[in-house]
Motif scaffolding. Structure first.
Motif, mmCIF file in Angstrom:
data_model
loop_
_atom_site.group_PDB
_atom_site.id
_atom_site.type_symbol
_atom_site.label_atom_id
_atom_site.label_comp_id
_atom_site.label_asym_id
_atom_site.label_seq_id
_atom_site.Cartn_x
_atom_site.Cartn_y
_atom_site.Cartn_z
ATOM 1 N N MET A 66 34.336 41.752 56.200
ATOM 2 C CA MET A 66 33.711 41.121 55.033
ATOM 3 C C MET A 66 32.411 40.455 55.467
ATOM 4 S SD MET A 66 35.428 38.401 52.384
ATOM 5 C CE MET A 66 36.752 39.561 52.026
ATOM 6 N N PRO A 67 31.287 40.737 54.767
ATOM 7 C CA PRO A 67 30.002 40.164 55.182
ATOM 8 C C PRO A 67 30.022 38.650 55.105
ATOM 9 C CG PRO A 67 29.842 41.163 52.997
ATOM 10 C CD PRO A 67 31.159 41.559 53.556
ATOM 11 N N SER A 68 29.263 38.016 56.030
ATOM 12 C CA SER A 68 29.213 36.559 56.071
ATOM 13 C C SER A 68 28.355 36.021 54.929
ATOM 14 C CB SER A 68 28.654 36.089 57.411
ATOM 15 O OG SER A 68 27.342 36.597 57.594
ATOM 16 N N LEU A 69 28.622 34.764 54.577
ATOM 17 C CA LEU A 69 27.865 34.092 53.536
ATOM 18 C C LEU A 69 26.918 33.088 54.163
ATOM 19 C CD1 LEU A 69 30.779 33.344 51.051
ATOM 20 C CD2 LEU A 69 29.175 35.255 50.948
ATOM 21 N N THR A 70 25.836 32.795 53.460
ATOM 22 C CA THR A 70 24.898 31.774 53.912
ATOM 23 C C THR A 70 24.836 30.665 52.869
ATOM 24 O OG1 THR A 70 23.034 32.972 52.912
ATOM 25 C CG2 THR A 70 23.496 33.388 55.248
ATOM 26 N N ASP A 80 35.053 30.879 45.331
ATOM 27 C CA ASP A 80 36.298 31.630 45.186
ATOM 28 C C ASP A 80 37.307 31.085 46.192
ATOM 29 O OD1 ASP A 80 38.352 33.399 44.929
ATOM 30 O OD2 ASP A 80 37.213 35.179 45.544
ATOM 31 N N TRP A 81 38.289 30.340 45.674
ATOM 32 C CA TRP A 81 39.293 29.715 46.536
ATOM 33 C C TRP A 81 40.492 30.621 46.782
ATOM 34 C CZ3 TRP A 81 38.397 25.180 48.979
ATOM 35 C CH2 TRP A 81 37.350 24.372 48.486
ATOM 36 N N SER A 82 40.478 31.842 46.256
ATOM 37 C CA SER A 82 41.674 32.680 46.287
ATOM 38 C C SER A 82 41.838 33.507 47.559
ATOM 39 C CB SER A 82 41.687 33.623 45.075
ATOM 40 O OG SER A 82 40.599 34.528 45.132
ATOM 41 N N GLY A 83 40.794 33.558 48.393
ATOM 42 C CA GLY A 83 40.876 34.376 49.593
ATOM 43 C C GLY A 83 40.774 33.571 50.870
ATOM 44 N N GLU A 84 40.028 34.122 51.837
ATOM 45 C CA GLU A 84 39.828 33.441 53.111
ATOM 46 C C GLU A 84 38.757 32.365 52.922
ATOM 47 O OE1 GLU A 84 41.539 33.926 55.885
ATOM 48 O OE2 GLU A 84 42.786 35.406 54.835
ATOM 49 N N TRP A 138 33.790 30.591 53.292
ATOM 50 C CA TRP A 138 32.975 29.737 52.444
ATOM 51 C C TRP A 138 32.676 28.387 53.098
ATOM 52 C CZ3 TRP A 138 31.398 31.647 47.683
ATOM 53 C CH2 TRP A 138 32.045 32.809 47.240
ATOM 54 N N LEU A 139 33.671 27.818 53.744
ATOM 55 C CA LEU A 139 33.533 26.450 54.229
ATOM 56 C C LEU A 139 32.873 26.345 55.601
ATOM 57 C CD1 LEU A 139 36.878 24.859 52.997
ATOM 58 C CD2 LEU A 139 34.680 25.075 51.824
ATOM 59 N N GLY A 148 46.808 27.664 45.267
ATOM 60 C CA GLY A 148 46.789 26.284 45.716
ATOM 61 C C GLY A 148 47.536 26.093 47.023
ATOM 62 N N SER A 149 48.683 26.744 47.156
ATOM 63 C CA SER A 149 49.449 26.657 48.401
ATOM 64 C C SER A 149 48.656 27.245 49.555
ATOM 65 C CB SER A 149 50.784 27.394 48.250
ATOM 66 O OG SER A 149 51.564 26.830 47.216
ATOM 67 N N GLY A 150 47.976 28.354 49.293
ATOM 68 C CA GLY A 150 47.169 28.983 50.338
ATOM 69 C C GLY A 150 46.014 28.111 50.776
ATOM 70 N N VAL A 151 45.386 27.439 49.827
ATOM 71 C CA VAL A 151 44.294 26.523 50.159
ATOM 72 C C VAL A 151 44.801 25.399 51.056
ATOM 73 C CG1 VAL A 151 42.739 24.769 49.192
ATOM 74 C CG2 VAL A 151 42.859 27.040 48.163
#
Length: 377
Positions: free
Chosen positions: A1-5, A81-85, A89-90, A144-147
């Motif tokens: 998955m491409p990185s974000l900036t 998008d909090w649903s994945g890895e 993002w962080l 939420g549990s995954g987060v």
């Protein structure tokens, strides 16, 4: 998955992104930066190549004796998008903020971990063996549990007191789902006392109308009276004037003042904030006299109806404590809100990521000492 900036974005870019989302917390809008004038602010964007895919309002605040560095705070955000890895993002957020002088990040993922129906909450209060919402078998949400799991594994520290209320924003809230419902269905979902109070207000001739910024002084006078009666510290009038001006300038439908009058006398007043499909009951005030005409219920029903008419999915009554102990003085708050027929919601809560360990420890010690002084009689 491409990185974000991650990099700064303009207010107009930030607002344009918010308009593409189903909902974003009002604490993550550019206007909120104008309300929190004691903080330095910036809007940040997440980019996947050239495409803006996330945004957040960061409030920076220095701490006494630690002026060189700031706490970077993203209240009820960011909008990602909090649903994945979530490291994707962080991690770039942490890199950017550390390079720009932050000693720690505090954020509040806007995701549910559990919900409990009004019926469950009511049964829990009646059961002497149940003391907290978490003693009940609520509906769990995998995102939420995954987060929670991912933040813990990445070294983030939870900042969620047992009481549900701390220095930040509440982890537990009470919300009324609106999507696909009618006014009649919402009324039927309320308990008998709420329906009776709404009818009582109408029968007594209580009239609810939208107020203007010129009427904020009337709201504030009643709000100060409410603070004296209920023993909390009121915000100054200027705070509400600033909030009303900033939010109205950003979107004329963002903030509304509701005024309930009985025979020309102001008996209740509330403030509603809306972003996309989410509406919040932000502030309320009521007179001690004429409480029997139920002006507060009339204001709430007017806000719920208007939120439904505006196409909102959620009407948010904001914070509750998780206590269900009938002897706890805080249980009255959840009893009042549970009468609306909504649901209790547990969010992921607030989390800290120390970026400079020594400075963060000093900050943590400072906050604990301040809280200890505040609690002293």
């Amino acid at each position: 998955m491409p990185s974000l900036t991650v990099k700064p974005i303009s207010v107009s870019e930030h607002l344009a992104f918010i308009r593409t989302q189903p909902s974003v917390s009002f604490l993550q809008t550019p206007a909120w930066a104008h309300v929190k004038t004691e903080w330095r602010s910036e809007s940040l964007g997440w980019y996947d190549g050239r495409q803006l895919v996330g945004a957040g309002l960061v409030l920076h605040r220095s701490v006494p004796r630690l002026d060189r560095y700031t706490l970077a705070y993203l209240a009820e955000g960011p909008a990602i998008d909090w649903s994945g890895e979530i490291d994707r993002w962080l991690d770039p957020l942490a890199t950017y903020l550390r390079e720009h002088g932050a000693f720690a990040i505090r954020l509040g993922p806007p995701v549910h971990t559990h919900t409990w129906s009004a019926a469950q909450v009511k049964e829990g209060i009646a059961d002497p063996g149940i003391e907290r919402l978490t003693d009940l078998p609520g509906q769990a949400y995998p995102v939420g549990s995954g987060v929670h799991i991912q933040l813990s594994a990445a070294g983030w520290l939870p900042q969620n007191p047992e009481s549900g209320f701390g220095t930040g924003h509440p982890q537990y809230r009470f919300e009324i789902p609106l999507a696909g419902r009618t006014e009649d269905a919402l009324l039927k979902g309320m308990n008998q006392q709420w329906r009776r109070n709404i009818k009582k207000a109408a029968k007594e001739g209580v009239e609810v109308e939208l107020g203007t910024s010129a009427e904020l002084k009337a709201f504030h006078d009643l709000y100060v009276h409410t603070a004296e009666r209920d023993h909390f510290t009121p915000r100054p009038l200027r705070y509400f004037e600033t909030m009303f001006a900033a939010m109205s300038a950003e979107d004329p439908e963002r903030i509304k003042l509701y005024l309930a009058r009985h025979q020309g006398e102001l008996v209740a007043a509330t403030i509603l904030i809306r972003v996309g499909g989410h509406a919040w009951y932000a502030y309320g005030a009521s007179s001690t006299e004429k409480r029997e005409v139920r002006g507060s219920n009339a204001c709430q029903w007017a806000m719920i109806r208007d939120s439904l008419a505006a196409g909102c999915d959620v009407y948010d009554l904001r914070g509750i404590t998780p206590t269900l102990d009938a002897d706890d003085p805080h249980v009255g708050l959840i009893q009042f809100k549970v009468g609306t027929g909504g649901q209790a919601v547990r969010y992921a809560g607030e989390w800290d990521l120390p970026l400079r360990s020594i400075t963060y420890r000093a900050f943590d010690l400072y906050m604990k000492r301040r809280e200890s002084r505040r609690k002293r009689p």
